[in-house]
Design an enzyme around this catalytic site. Structure first.
Site, PDB file in Angstrom:
ATOM      1  N   GLU A 111     -27.359  65.317 109.528  1.00  0.00           N
ATOM      2  CA  GLU A 111     -26.719  64.369 108.416  1.00  0.00           C
ATOM      3  C   GLU A 111     -26.203  63.286 109.296  1.00  0.00           C
ATOM      4  OE1 GLU A 111     -23.782  63.760 104.755  1.00  0.00           O
ATOM      5  OE2 GLU A 111     -23.431  65.631 105.862  1.00  0.00           O
ATOM      6  N   ASP A 129     -21.086  61.185 112.887  1.00  0.00           N
ATOM      7  CA  ASP A 129     -20.405  60.105 112.414  1.00  0.00           C
ATOM      8  C   ASP A 129     -19.476  59.391 113.584  1.00  0.00           C
ATOM      9  OD1 ASP A 129     -18.631  58.315 110.667  1.00  0.00           O
ATOM     10  OD2 ASP A 129     -19.606  59.356 109.142  1.00  0.00           O
ATOM     11  N   ASP A 149     -23.676  53.112 103.512  1.00  0.00           N
ATOM     12  CA  ASP A 149     -23.648  51.645 102.939  1.00  0.00           C
ATOM     13  C   ASP A 149     -24.985  50.797 102.843  1.00  0.00           C
ATOM     14  OD1 ASP A 149     -22.914  48.821 102.693  1.00  0.00           O
ATOM     15  OD2 ASP A 149     -21.023  49.104 104.195  1.00  0.00           O
ATOM     16  N   LYS A 182     -26.232  42.399 102.021  1.00  0.00           N
ATOM     17  CA  LYS A 182     -26.399  41.045 102.446  1.00  0.00           C
ATOM     18  C   LYS A 182     -27.751  41.049 103.471  1.00  0.00           C
ATOM     19  CE  LYS A 182     -21.995  39.238 101.659  1.00  0.00           C
ATOM     20  NZ  LYS A 182     -20.556  38.775 102.299  1.00  0.00           N
ATOM     21  N   ASP A 194     -26.438  56.205  95.682  1.00  0.00           N
ATOM     22  CA  ASP A 194     -26.171  55.591  94.228  1.00  0.00           C
ATOM     23  C   ASP A 194     -26.583  54.346  94.077  1.00  0.00           C
ATOM     24  OD1 ASP A 194     -23.966  54.935  96.140  1.00  0.00           O
ATOM     25  OD2 ASP A 194     -23.145  53.924  94.461  1.00  0.00           O
TER      26      ASP A 194
END
Length: 222
Positions: free
Chosen positions: A50, A75, A124, A128, A160
């Site tokens: 993940e 992470d 994220d 942009k 989402d």
């Protein structure tokens, strides 16, 4: 989160047997576990990643659901995945490990065809244009995933963000890559994989409370 709380979590991570925190230099110069992750888990079970695992909720949730697979959450923010690492220890999950490193180094952490599946959950979207290089499904990241995935390995994107969903689908079609499953609202359409609808993160629950649809794509890069 206060600095004292963060420091406490960093210190605890150093004592957890399921947390690995290599330096960038250690990874770039030749990471000792690259191509040898089976020795870490002491078995030859499939390895699932993940990427950008956050608090590790999905990593732990998948590990519970698939005990015959090994799961690695990655992470750069150790204070976040501290919770997942602690939960895994408390629940006796031996098929879970967390690695603190940057995702762009993933092809230096794992060997060729060492990984069977990748999960990217609520990244994220980097909307942009100048942030395109940071999108976790851009063409450069897909090349890295291809290096470490088995020929039939899959990538899962749960988000989402309709933008991220559409961007990824468009890129996959443009590159001629195989899309195994795509859904614009996994909770309103039948046929969604059970692990997609039964495992929910803290932020996912917040999105659902706001009525935001959750999208999902499963695809191959080989």
């Amino acid at each position: 989160m206060g600095s004292k709380n963060k420091l406490k979590r960093f210190q605890e991570n150093e004592t957890f047997p399921n947390v690995i925190q290599p330096t960038r230099e250690e990874i770039v110069s030749g990471f000792s576990l690259k191509g040898k992750w089976n020795t870490h888990f002491k078995n030859d079970n499939p390895i699932v990643l993940e990427l950008g695992c956050g608090k590790g909720e999905y990593t732990v949730g998948l590990a519970k659901r698939f005990p015959n697979k090994n799961f690695i959450g990655i992470d750069i923010k150790g204070a976040r995945f501290w919770k997942g690492a602690k939960t895994a220890i408390e629940e006796g999950l031996t098929n879970v490990t967390f690695v603190r490193t940057q995702i762009e180094l993933v092809d230096l952490v794992f060997g060729e065809e060492e990984v069977t599946e990748i999960w990217i959950t609520f990244p994220d979207p980097q909307i942009k244009y100048k942030r395109t290089k940071h999108r976790m499904t851009n063409s450069e990241f897909l090349k890295r995933y291809k290096q470490i995935l088995t020929p039939t390995g899959t990538v899962n994107l749960k988000t989402d963000s309709e933008f991220m969903h559409g961007y990824t689908l468009g890129l996959l079609h443009g590159l001629g890559l195989e899309v195994l499953y795509a859904n614009h609202d996994v909770y309103k359409n039948e046929g969604s994989p059970q692990e997609v609808i039964e495992i929910q993160t803290f932020y996912e629950n917040q999105y659902l409370e706001k009525g935001k649809p959750i999208t999902f794509i499963r695809f191959r890069v080989n």
